[in-house]
Design an enzyme around this catalytic site. Structure first.
Site, short mmCIF file in Angstrom:
data_model
loop_
_atom_site.label_atom_id
_atom_site.label_comp_id
_atom_site.label_asym_id
_atom_site.label_seq_id
_atom_site.Cartn_x
_atom_site.Cartn_y
_atom_site.Cartn_z
N ASP A 70 -38.67 -94.24 -61.58
CA ASP A 70 -39.33 -93.07 -62.16
C ASP A 70 -38.40 -92.38 -63.15
O ASP A 70 -37.19 -92.57 -63.12
CB ASP A 70 -39.76 -92.09 -61.06
N GLU A 126 -37.10 -90.39 -57.26
CA GLU A 126 -35.73 -89.85 -57.26
C GLU A 126 -35.61 -88.58 -58.08
O GLU A 126 -34.91 -87.64 -57.70
CB GLU A 126 -34.76 -90.91 -57.78
#
Length: 368
Positions: A70, A126
């Site tokens: 991400d 994250e």
């Protein structure tokens, strides 16, 4: 190297902002397909709270390679900041943080003669603080001899041997509404109380200990002629040690109201424990030795203020070395970039570290 750069371009052009679950799922599809092509093994697809994670485990894990797919960049950024590579510098949203590291992890593991004992975990949240993946990360890391985190390097290509822990709070102050012109004395001004509390919170920082306590977003009140009945503010805390994280938590929760009739609620707490340098020391020494043996560019080891998923693995006592990904700069900024020449070097270093740990066990030379 051509293959690695091609895979990196594909990862960059598949946009994956953390808060867009559909986009992260599409990115996970690409990650899964890419790894299956390189490893000839399909991964586990793990979805937690709608967030998409991907994991390969080759036998019982002894070395965990940790990455995330991400990014902080919203859909459409690729049109404004398209992928580019002039042979020296590679650019694109998420290139440095941390899709280059992910591509390097893929190719380092793909080149291993024997993958037994290796695990690659690629998470999808994250940048949000890993709310759904923390337990998965910790469970996967337990029992491993080493964790290698493919976050980007620090300035000058330094590896990250320490990271501050992070605590996040929301301070909610309740007062009593009243007409600001007719009877302000009948109210309890939550904004004034919040100001008192905010100053006390900010004073909890300790420059000598490296602890920062920073009030950030603040809001209060409803209309310009009403004594505010509610106010709140957010707090970002960064600490080098668990002891400091505990101290700040205890003291922020002990703050009492100043105004009669006001009340305070503290929400939140520790998000990531600190990654103390002791967790990385032996692995960093190993990396330095391998770099000398392989005639790679020398590098330093530094502690940084930002957090990563390496905080979690170090926090449960597993030796962890971070910042093994791209060399470059500009994380979360338009000038994000990767130095192309260092991609091969750092991929070589990662592969050598994996082989070395698998051959000799824990960083002190004993199988664990």
């Amino acid at each position: 190297m051509t293959a690695l750069v091609g895979d990196l371009q594909a990862l960059i052009e598949c946009e994956s902002p953390s808060d867009d679950l559909a986009a992260v799922r599409r990115s996970a599809d690409l990650v899964a397909a890419m790894g299956e092509r390189l490893f000839s093994v399909a991964p586990e697809r793990i979805e937690i709270d709608g967030r998409s994670h991907v994991r390969w485990q080759f036998g019982a894990p002894r070395v965990l390679v940790l990455a995330h797919h991400d990014t902080v960049w919203p859909i459409g950024t690729i049109d404004r900041l398209p992928f580019s590579n002039d042979g020296s510098t590679l650019r694109g949203p998420g290139a440095f943080d941390m899709k280059a590291g992910l591509a390097m992890a893929f190719h380092a593991i793909a080149d291993l003669a024997d993958r037994d004992g290796v695990c690659l975990l690629v998470t999808g949240d994250e940048e949000l603080g890993s709310p759904s993946s923390r337990q998965l990360i910790e469970d996967t890391a337990r029992g491993c001899d080493a964790v290698f985190v493919l976050e980007a390097s620090a300035d000058g290509g330094a590896l990250k041997i320490g990271r501050k822990g992070v605590s996040l709070y929301r301070v909610i102050v309740t007062g009593k509404a009243a007409h600001a012109g007719l009877e302000p004395h009948n109210g309890v001004n939550a904004s004034i109380e919040a100001a008192h509390v905010l100053l006390q919170v900010a004073a909890l920082g300790d420059e000598v200990a490296g602890t920062t306590v920073v009030p950030t977003v603040i809001s209060g009140g409803t209309t310009t002629n009403t004594v505010p009945a509610r106010a709140e503010f957010a707090v970002d805390v960064r600490v080098k040690t668990l002891a400091e994280q505990a101290r700040v938590d205890e003291q922020i929760r002990a703050i009492a109201p100043t105004l009669p009739g006001a009340s305070i609620v503290i929400e939140g707490g520790a998000n990531r424990p600190p990654m103390e340098p002791s967790a990385a020391a032996a692995l960093f020494s190993r990396a330095e030795r391998l770099a000398r043996e392989l005639d790679l560019t020398p590098f330093d080891g530094v502690s940084v203020g930002g957090a990563s998923d390496g905080n979690f693995t170090a926090g449960i006592g597993v030796p962890t070395l971070d910042g093994l990904g791209a060399v470059g700069g500009g994380a979360h900024a338009d000038h994000e970039h990767v130095i192309v020449a260092m991609l091969a070097e750092r991929t070589t270093l990662l592969r050598a570290l994996i082989v070395d740990v698998l051959a000799s066990g824990t960083p002190d030379g004993h199988h664990g």
